[in-house]
Design a protein around this motif. Structure first.
Motif, PDB file in Angstrom:
ATOM      1  N   GLN A 202       0.779 -11.726  -6.679  1.00  0.00           N
ATOM      2  CA  GLN A 202       0.568 -11.616  -5.217  1.00  0.00           C
ATOM      3  C   GLN A 202       1.366 -12.664  -4.457  1.00  0.00           C
ATOM      4  OE1 GLN A 202      -3.537 -11.337  -3.807  1.00  0.00           O
ATOM      5  NE2 GLN A 202      -2.975 -12.505  -1.995  1.00  0.00           N
ATOM      6  N   VAL A 203       2.031 -12.186  -3.429  1.00  0.00           N
ATOM      7  CA  VAL A 203       2.801 -13.084  -2.556  1.00  0.00           C
ATOM      8  C   VAL A 203       2.064 -13.202  -1.219  1.00  0.00           C
ATOM      9  CG1 VAL A 203       4.936 -13.233  -1.200  1.00  0.00           C
ATOM     10  CG2 VAL A 203       5.038 -12.594  -3.609  1.00  0.00           C
ATOM     11  N   GLY A 204       1.990 -14.416  -0.721  1.00  0.00           N
ATOM     12  CA  GLY A 204       1.387 -14.597   0.597  1.00  0.00           C
ATOM     13  C   GLY A 204       0.510 -15.816   0.702  1.00  0.00           C
TER      14      GLY A 204
ATOM     15  N   ASN B 280      10.555   1.006   4.769  1.00  0.00           N
ATOM     16  CA  ASN B 280       9.276   1.424   5.347  1.00  0.00           C
ATOM     17  C   ASN B 280       9.517   2.678   6.173  1.00  0.00           C
ATOM     18  OD1 ASN B 280       6.833   1.514   7.074  1.00  0.00           O
ATOM     19  ND2 ASN B 280       6.444  -0.501   6.174  1.00  0.00           N
ATOM     20  N   ARG B 281       8.566   3.596   6.111  1.00  0.00           N
ATOM     21  CA  ARG B 281       8.804   4.847   6.856  1.00  0.00           C
ATOM     22  C   ARG B 281       8.434   4.723   8.332  1.00  0.00           C
ATOM     23  NH1 ARG B 281       4.272   8.664   3.920  1.00  0.00           N
ATOM     24  NH2 ARG B 281       2.445   7.600   4.763  1.00  0.00           N
ATOM     25  N   ASP B 282       7.793   3.587   8.690  1.00  0.00           N
ATOM     26  CA  ASP B 282       7.429   3.359  10.090  1.00  0.00           C
ATOM     27  C   ASP B 282       8.425   2.394  10.731  1.00  0.00           C
ATOM     28  OD1 ASP B 282       6.348   2.716  12.512  1.00  0.00           O
ATOM     29  OD2 ASP B 282       4.489   1.846  11.730  1.00  0.00           O
TER      30      ASP B 282
ATOM     31  N   ARG C 203       0.820  -1.222   0.000  1.00  0.00           N
ATOM     32  CA  ARG C 203       0.000   0.000   0.000  1.00  0.00           C
ATOM     33  C   ARG C 203       0.847   1.263   0.000  1.00  0.00           C
ATOM     34  NH1 ARG C 203      -5.183   0.104   2.166  1.00  0.00           N
ATOM     35  NH2 ARG C 203      -4.710  -1.591   3.613  1.00  0.00           N
ATOM     36  N   GLY C 204       2.000   1.199   0.658  1.00  0.00           N
ATOM     37  CA  GLY C 204       2.857   2.369   0.767  1.00  0.00           C
ATOM     38  C   GLY C 204       3.376   2.882  -0.569  1.00  0.00           C
ATOM     39  N   VAL C 205       3.307   2.049  -1.590  1.00  0.00           N
ATOM     40  CA  VAL C 205       3.779   2.478  -2.920  1.00  0.00           C
ATOM     41  C   VAL C 205       2.856   3.588  -3.455  1.00  0.00           C
ATOM     42  CG1 VAL C 205       4.225   1.703  -5.300  1.00  0.00           C
ATOM     43  CG2 VAL C 205       4.885   0.258  -3.378  1.00  0.00           C
TER      44      VAL C 205
ATOM     45  N   ILE D 185       1.030 -11.043   8.783  1.00  0.00           N
ATOM     46  CA  ILE D 185       1.345 -12.475   8.836  1.00  0.00           C
ATOM     47  C   ILE D 185       0.983 -13.185   7.525  1.00  0.00           C
ATOM     48  CG2 ILE D 185      -0.854 -13.038  10.036  1.00  0.00           C
ATOM     49  CD1 ILE D 185       2.478 -14.744  10.761  1.00  0.00           C
ATOM     50  N   GLN D 186      -0.128 -12.772   6.905  1.00  0.00           N
ATOM     51  CA  GLN D 186      -0.546 -13.418   5.652  1.00  0.00           C
ATOM     52  C   GLN D 186       0.436 -13.129   4.516  1.00  0.00           C
ATOM     53  OE1 GLN D 186      -2.561 -11.374   7.436  1.00  0.00           O
ATOM     54  NE2 GLN D 186      -4.321 -12.593   8.076  1.00  0.00           N
ATOM     55  N   HIS D 187       1.111 -12.008   4.560  1.00  0.00           N
ATOM     56  CA  HIS D 187       2.132 -11.714   3.550  1.00  0.00           C
ATOM     57  C   HIS D 187       3.425 -12.449   3.887  1.00  0.00           C
ATOM     58  CE1 HIS D 187       4.044  -9.651   0.251  1.00  0.00           C
ATOM     59  NE2 HIS D 187       5.095  -9.456   1.042  1.00  0.00           N
ATOM     60  N   ARG D 188       3.789 -12.386   5.160  1.00  0.00           N
ATOM     61  CA  ARG D 188       5.050 -13.030   5.578  1.00  0.00           C
ATOM     62  C   ARG D 188       5.035 -14.520   5.280  1.00  0.00           C
ATOM     63  NH1 ARG D 188       5.202 -10.068  11.154  1.00  0.00           N
ATOM     64  NH2 ARG D 188       5.333 -12.171  11.978  1.00  0.00           N
TER      65      ARG D 188
HETATM   66  C1  LIG Z   1      -7.574 -14.715   4.755  1.00  0.00           C
HETATM   67  C2  LIG Z   1      -6.604 -13.641   4.357  1.00  0.00           C
HETATM   68  C3  LIG Z   1      -5.665 -13.907   3.385  1.00  0.00           C
HETATM   69  C4  LIG Z   1      -4.734 -12.931   3.018  1.00  0.00           C
HETATM   70  N1  LIG Z   1      -3.795 -13.225   2.068  1.00  0.00           N
HETATM   71  C5  LIG Z   1      -2.854 -12.310   1.786  1.00  0.00           C
HETATM   72  C6  LIG Z   1      -1.810 -12.615   0.862  1.00  0.00           C
HETATM   73  O1  LIG Z   1      -1.732 -13.696   0.262  1.00  0.00           O
HETATM   74  N2  LIG Z   1      -0.865 -11.661   0.639  1.00  0.00           N
HETATM   75  C7  LIG Z   1      -0.884 -10.434   1.265  1.00  0.00           C
HETATM   76  O2  LIG Z   1       0.020  -9.627   1.017  1.00  0.00           O
HETATM   77  N3  LIG Z   1      -1.882 -10.127   2.100  1.00  0.00           N
HETATM   78  C8  LIG Z   1      -2.866 -11.016   2.366  1.00  0.00           C
HETATM   79  N4  LIG Z   1      -3.871 -10.676   3.218  1.00  0.00           N
HETATM   80  C9  LIG Z   1      -3.971  -9.254   3.663  1.00  0.00           C
HETATM   81  C10 LIG Z   1      -3.064  -8.944   4.858  1.00  0.00           C
HETATM   82  O3  LIG Z   1      -3.736  -9.255   6.062  1.00  0.00           O
HETATM   83  C11 LIG Z   1      -2.709  -7.439   4.886  1.00  0.00           C
HETATM   84  O4  LIG Z   1      -3.873  -6.668   4.875  1.00  0.00           O
HETATM   85  C12 LIG Z   1      -1.843  -7.005   3.703  1.00  0.00           C
HETATM   86  O5  LIG Z   1      -0.751  -7.891   3.514  1.00  0.00           O
HETATM   87  C13 LIG Z   1      -1.320  -5.593   3.985  1.00  0.00           C
HETATM   88  O6  LIG Z   1      -0.730  -5.123   2.812  1.00  0.00           O
HETATM   89  P1  LIG Z   1       0.312  -3.928   2.826  1.00  0.00           P
HETATM   90  O7  LIG Z   1       1.487  -4.298   3.661  1.00  0.00           O
HETATM   91  O8  LIG Z   1       0.498  -3.571   1.393  1.00  0.00           O
HETATM   92  O9  LIG Z   1      -0.510  -2.723   3.465  1.00  0.00           O
HETATM   93  P2  LIG Z   1      -0.475  -2.060   4.909  1.00  0.00           P
HETATM   94  O10 LIG Z   1      -0.605  -3.098   5.975  1.00  0.00           O
HETATM   95  O11 LIG Z   1      -1.462  -0.948   4.893  1.00  0.00           O
HETATM   96  O12 LIG Z   1       1.006  -1.454   5.032  1.00  0.00           O
HETATM   97  C14 LIG Z   1       1.479  -0.395   4.282  1.00  0.00           C
HETATM   98  C15 LIG Z   1       2.860  -0.012   4.831  1.00  0.00           C
HETATM   99  O13 LIG Z   1       3.434   0.957   3.989  1.00  0.00           O
HETATM  100  C16 LIG Z   1       4.168   1.873   4.811  1.00  0.00           C
HETATM  101  N5  LIG Z   1       4.291   3.107   4.037  1.00  0.00           N
HETATM  102  C17 LIG Z   1       3.289   3.978   3.686  1.00  0.00           C
HETATM  103  N6  LIG Z   1       3.778   4.953   2.905  1.00  0.00           N
HETATM  104  C18 LIG Z   1       5.131   4.704   2.765  1.00  0.00           C
HETATM  105  C19 LIG Z   1       6.171   5.370   2.060  1.00  0.00           C
HETATM  106  N7  LIG Z   1       5.935   6.491   1.324  1.00  0.00           N
HETATM  107  N8  LIG Z   1       7.421   4.861   2.138  1.00  0.00           N
HETATM  108  C20 LIG Z   1       7.673   3.735   2.884  1.00  0.00           C
HETATM  109  N9  LIG Z   1       6.711   3.068   3.553  1.00  0.00           N
HETATM  110  C21 LIG Z   1       5.453   3.541   3.488  1.00  0.00           C
HETATM  111  C22 LIG Z   1       3.357   1.989   6.088  1.00  0.00           C
HETATM  112  O14 LIG Z   1       4.184   2.424   7.167  1.00  0.00           O
HETATM  113  C23 LIG Z   1       2.845   0.551   6.263  1.00  0.00           C
HETATM  114  O15 LIG Z   1       3.709  -0.209   7.096  1.00  0.00           O
HETATM  115  C24 LIG Z   1      -4.796 -11.627   3.617  1.00  0.00           C
HETATM  116  C25 LIG Z   1      -5.759 -11.374   4.582  1.00  0.00           C
HETATM  117  C26 LIG Z   1      -6.649 -12.358   4.957  1.00  0.00           C
HETATM  118  C27 LIG Z   1      -7.667 -12.045   6.031  1.00  0.00           C
END
Ligand SMILES: Cc1cc2nc3c(=O)[nH]c(=O)nc-3n(C[C@H](O)[C@H](O)[C@H](O)COP(=O)(O)OP(=O)(O)OC[C@H]3O[C@@H](n4cnc5c(N)ncnc54)[C@H](O)[C@@H]3O)c2cc1C
Length: 136
Positions: free
Chosen positions: A65-67, A103-105, A26-28, A87-90
């Motif tokens: 998609q990875v996860g 990551n900025r956090d 999402r951060g992208v 955890i689902q991504h890891r």
């Molecule tokens: C049953 C189930 C299955 C799932 N399967 C998967 C799966 O296969 N794969 C998967 O990925 N997810 C899966 N998910 C979703 C998962 O739970 C998370 O919601 C998802 O992985 C979060 O994606 P994210 O890290 O892109 O977004 P977020 O959790 O919103 O994280 C975004 C990060 O970006 C950082 N950020 C923001 N802006 C910037 C910037 N400009 N520079 C640097 N860092 C920035 C933030 O600090 C934050 O840490 C599943 C969920 C469920 C319930």
């Protein structure tokens, strides 16, 4: 009306064989942000991937998609950009040999599994990485 046969170019991605993967979350922020990640992947001879959020946003296709509900990967190098490390991504990338997280956090869970962490805005960090790699 005559029928026209259209062949769609489709390149399915087998991320399980990639040695380098640059993944975005999402951060992208948008499609443009993903172009920079593509450039980084290309400079490293790697593939691009993403989180489920990146797929849902339409920035990358579902076969990237990875996860837990995506592909499981184990490249030599996994660069996670703007990915929190849920955890689902890891579950899909934990077996990567080396993990670099941008990551900025500083409290983002991805840093718990990263070998190297860069706390910063990926929009600054990624172009600098590309520059460094190209000049090396
Ligand atoms: C049953 C189930 C299955 C799932 N399967 C998967 C799966 O296969 N794969 C998967 O990925 N997810 C899966 N998910 C979703 C998962 O739970 C998370 O919601 C998802 O992985 C979060 O994606 P994210 O890290 O892109 O977004 P977020 O959790 O919103 O994280 C975004 C990060 O970006 C950082 N950020 C923001 N802006 C910037 C910037 N400009 N520079 C640097 N860092 C920035 C933030 O600090 C934050 O840490 C599943 C969920 C469920 C319930």
């Amino acid at each position: 009306m005559p029928l026209e046969l259209v062949t769609e170019e489709k390149r399915s991605v087998n991320l399980s064989e990639a040695r380098v993967i640059v993944a975005g979350g999402r951060g992208v922020g948008n499609q443009e942000g993903f172009e920079a990640l593509r450039e980084l992947a290309s400079a490293l001879g790697g593939e691009i991937a993403g989180t489920r959020v990146a797929v849902e946003e339409g920035w990358i296709s579902a076969d990237h998609q990875v996860g837990q509900t995506g592909q499981s990967v184990r490249p030599e190098l996994y660069i996670a950009c703007g990915i929190s490390g849920a955890i689902q991504h890891r579950a899909g990338m934990m077996d990567s040999r080396y993990i670099v997280a941008v990551n900025r956090d500083p409290r983002a869970p991805i840093f718990q599994v990263a070998d190297w962490g860069i706390v910063g805005d990926l929009h600054d960090v990624v172009p600098r990485m590309i520059e460094q790699i190209r000049s090396a």
